[in-house]
Design a protein around this motif. Structure first.
Motif, mmCIF file in Angstrom:
data_model
loop_
_atom_site.group_PDB
_atom_site.id
_atom_site.type_symbol
_atom_site.label_atom_id
_atom_site.label_comp_id
_atom_site.label_asym_id
_atom_site.label_seq_id
_atom_site.Cartn_x
_atom_site.Cartn_y
_atom_site.Cartn_z
ATOM 1 N N LEU A 1 55.629 -0.797 58.853
ATOM 2 C CA LEU A 1 54.831 0.561 58.790
ATOM 3 C C LEU A 1 54.273 0.580 57.435
ATOM 4 O O LEU A 1 54.893 0.746 56.420
ATOM 5 N N ASP A 2 53.081 0.389 57.636
ATOM 6 C CA ASP A 2 52.091 0.553 56.109
ATOM 7 C C ASP A 2 51.872 1.862 55.437
ATOM 8 O O ASP A 2 51.624 2.789 56.297
ATOM 9 N N ALA A 3 51.919 1.946 54.489
ATOM 10 C CA ALA A 3 51.742 3.011 53.698
ATOM 11 C C ALA A 3 50.825 2.626 52.484
ATOM 12 O O ALA A 3 50.644 1.605 52.172
ATOM 13 N N ASN A 4 50.050 3.816 51.823
ATOM 14 C CA ASN A 4 49.124 3.487 50.831
ATOM 15 C C ASN A 4 50.187 3.506 49.487
ATOM 16 O O ASN A 4 50.992 3.898 49.644
ATOM 17 N N LYS A 5 49.321 3.518 48.428
ATOM 18 C CA LYS A 5 49.961 3.524 47.367
ATOM 19 C C LYS A 5 50.832 4.847 46.902
ATOM 20 O O LYS A 5 51.910 4.933 46.286
#
Lengths: 274, 461
Positions: free
Chosen positions: B406-410
């Protein structure tokens, strides 16, 4: 709704309860906690999971009657239902690798939290000494349970009415000075006790894990009530703890912040007659 | 013949002096006569600019026309086709930046009071005994919704109406999210929220409380349990602090904590056990709706002095105009162009003052707002015993850290495409978990988008 299956008193102010909570029981690990709310008007109160039975779908909590909400919980009986129980919250205790010898220290009702830690370490074939401290003989708890999961159990009482006289820190220092070569110390109990244990272990450079008990509401990383300063940074005990490296925790700040609602707590108990 | 008055029909309100010491709703709502009169101000424009300003596309001129004709139930039905929570939106949407901001009547005079009319239609129907709901026929598919806030409720409602069996997994003991724990009773009565939630239950949405996904069950386990898609609307997370000296003193808390104690845990009612800090003088740091809610709550909890401390000027404040206006009426003092430098404690570790520095506006920053710059030597001490930080949150880490792929930003916000799809097949997300702290209606809009995408995904699987 969560049914109380079993209730017994471990001493005059410490209660043990087995609670039906199959989802939580399936996932719980040592070091994690739940938050309960007895009824619609109750507070949300965190308690560490003392034990669990995955097959039976139950968790065990051990708590001291310390305030209004724990007093309300203590008044509940077997087959009563607790309105809300949420968990397992927090990060399970992480034991550093290559630990061969550990000392688990419990203070008072903190022994309820120290117990699953000792059990887990002992079951992983680690040498475990347990130092359990109490004010006096009357409030000693979990003696037999500890005996079953450690190599040596040292019970200390402040007044010497049972076991060794003195504080857990004295017993710890003695053992270290006599060559007990601990790789890790796990200390769980009143905040001042954890602070003083850390003072001792710092001297000998022994890694020390403590389990913190700050004020909390949601327990899921939303309210920020449980923030503690660790290594100079804000950390949230509910999602990043409750275990932290004891040598980096600002205990004085924690003690001060935990006093925020003392006056309210007193008024609440006076008004509601507990 | 339209009503050509340049001004909105005024909203009946509790007197400021009265309401500043109670938690009852400030705005009392239009009567039927007022609603009809206001509805007649709508010109029923052909190109409907107002609708383009609404994140959920409410058919505004159509429902207003029904109100003008006295068909209040028909008006409600039209709103409900695109908005699952009209009684909520009518109260808390920043209409001035959305529908009303685009209203032609606003070019000369005030825009049509679209929000007030939406609230009127919703309250009119909520006051009636609900019709037996039409329970949609089960289409054989199950969907899990994580989080019972505005985005989750919207997504669940839209899917349930399409025949899906939807289960909402809510971490708290009650669903509603920020509508329950954050926005105060005096702005959004909890009974109104509960009715909206009950109406979802009545069409078959199941709500499981005390379920912290990421802890008690993982997203992958939900999929193993037979949920064909998962929507993540887990909301805002860890409150931000400024990182200044003194934030650990007794008497400093986040707005989330302060508001949760008061709203969700009903700390303002004596019969509830929850403690709330008793304050004489309170500084609320921030300029958004949450800051206004905290300040106005503090006043109602008995504080004599309540300050909003905001580093920019009032023009840059992100709060709804109405909230700023109401706060001022209630005696909240606005210290704009002021920034906290440190919080000062007494010998017992309790807050006794906050040192601030005065600011001036410099060149515009990346947000397009003029950035505030400290004026050297303008420091002073503001005498307060409580400091409430309302400067935003970062998204909740529990799901991101327990769901592989599950990709998340910074910043920790989940990354989604325009269909609200995350980097995991079958896993959608919306609301503050994606955007960081934003508004109820934006969260609802994303829940709606996700519901549409989930329906398309399951149908073509």
């Amino acid at each position: 709704m969560f049914r109380i299956l079993k209730k017994d008193a471990l001493n005059q102010s410490v209660i043990r309860m087995d609670i039906e909570a199959p989802f939580i029981a399936k996932k719980a690990l040592a070091g994690q906690f739940i938050i309960f709310r007895t009824d619609e008007k109750g507070e949300r109160v965190p308690l560490t999971i003392a034990d669990y039975n995955r097959e039976a779908g139950t968790i065990t909590i051990i708590f001291q009657i310390a305030g209004y909400s724990t007093a309300k919980l203590a008044e509940m009986n077997e087959d009563d239902y607790i309105l809300d129980v949420v968990g397992p919250l927090g990060i399970p205790t992480h034991i550093p690798e290559n630990v061969k010898k550990a000392c688990v220290i419990g203070g008072g009702v903190g022994c309820a939290i120290a117990y699953p830690q000792a059990k887990q370490l002992f079951n992983s074939n680690i040498h475990v000494d347990v130092i359990a401290g109490f004010r006096n003989k009357d409030i000693v708890i979990l003696e037999n349970e500890f005996k079953a999961c450690c190599n040596e159990l040292i019970i200390c009482t402040d007044d010497g009415s049972y076991g060794q006289k003195g504080f857990v820190t004295n017993a710890l220092r003695e053992r270290i000075e006599n060559g007990a070569d601990y790789d890790v110390v796990i200390a769980i109990g009143p905040t001042p006790m954890m602070k003083f244990v850390c003072d001792v272990t710092k001297e000998f450079n022994i890694k020390t894990i403590v389990s913190l008990n700050p004020i909390m509401i949601d327990g899921t990383g939303m309210c920020g009530g449980c923030r503690v300063t660790v290594d100079g940074k804000i950390r949230y005990a509910c999602v990043e703890g409750p275990d932290f490296d004891g040598h980096l925790v600002d205990f004085d700040e924690l003690m001060s912040r935990n006093s925020t609602y003392h006056r309210h707590e007193h008024e609440c108990r006076m008004l509601k007659g507990i | 013949m339209p009503n050509m008055s340049l001004n909105k029909v005024p909203m009946p309100e509790q007197e400021p002096i009265v309401r500043a010491s109670n938690f009852k709703e400030v705005s009392l709502g239009y009567t039927e006569e007022m609603a009809v009169e206001e509805a007649l101000r709508c010109l029923n424009c052909k190109n409907k600019p107002c609708v383009s300003g609404c994140p959920v596309g409410v058919r505004i001129p159509e429902f207003i026309e029904q109100i003008a004709n006295g068909n209040f139930e028909a008006a409600y039905d039209i709103i409900k086709t695109t908005n699952g929570l009209p009684a909520v939106c009518g109260r808390v949407c920043p209409q001035e930046n959305q529908c009303e901001g685009k209203c032609v009547r606003g070019i000369k005079g005030e825009s049509v009071a679209i929000g007030r009319l939406e609230r009127f239609a919703a309250d009119y129907m909520l006051a009636k005994t609900p019709k037996a709901p039409e329970i949609p026929e089960f289409n054989g598919h199950k969907v899990a919704v994580v989080g019972g806030g505005p985005s989750g409720l919207t997504c669940a409602g839209d899917l349930a109406r399409l025949g899906y069996k939807v289960t909402i997994f809510e971490a708290f003991h009650t669903a509603g999210g920020v509508l329950m724990y954050g926005i105060p009773e005096f702005r959004l009565p909890k009974a109104v929220v509960q009715k909206e939630i009950d109406s979802l239950k009545s069409i078959g949405v199941e709500i499981m409380t005390n379920m912290v996904i990421g802890k008690v069950l993982s997203v992958d386990e939900l999929i193993e349990m037979g949920y064909e898609a998962v929507f993540i609307g887990s909301g805002a997370g860890l409150p931000s602090f400024m990182g200044i000296e003194g934030e650990a003193l007794v008497g400093v808390c986040s707005a989330n904590e302060y508001l949760t104690r008061i709203n969700l845990m009903k700390g303002y009612l004596d019969e509830y056990d929850t403690p709330v800090i008793k304050s004489k003088a309170v500084a609320v740091v921030g300029g958004g709706n949450v800051a206004m809610d905290a300040a106005r709550s503090a006043k109602r909890m008995g504080a004599e002095k309540v300050y909003i401390v905001y580093r920019r000027s009032e023009a840059e404040m992100p709060a709804r105009l109405e909230e700023v206006h109401h706060a001022k009426e209630e005696g909240i003092e606005f210290l704009t162009l002021n920034n906290p430098v440190r919080i000062i404690g007494d010998e017992n570790g309790r807050v006794k003052a906050m040192e601030c520095v005065k600011m001036e506006l410099g060149a515009p920053d990346e947000s397009g707002r003029r950035s505030p710059v400290a004026i050297n030597g303008s420091n002073y001490e503001l005498e307060v015993d409580t400091v409430i930080m309302a400067i935003g949150t970062s998204p909740n880490p529990l799901i991101r850290t327990t769901t592989a792929g599950l990709d998340a930003n910074k910043r920790g916000c989940l990354i989604v495409n325009e269909d609200a799809l995350t980097s995991r097949e079958g896993v959608y997300a919306g609301g503050d978990a994606v955007t960081g702290a934003a508004t109820v209606i934006l969260a609802m809009g994303s829940g709606k988008t996700a519901a549409k995408s989930i329906d398309a995904y399951i149908k073509t699987k």
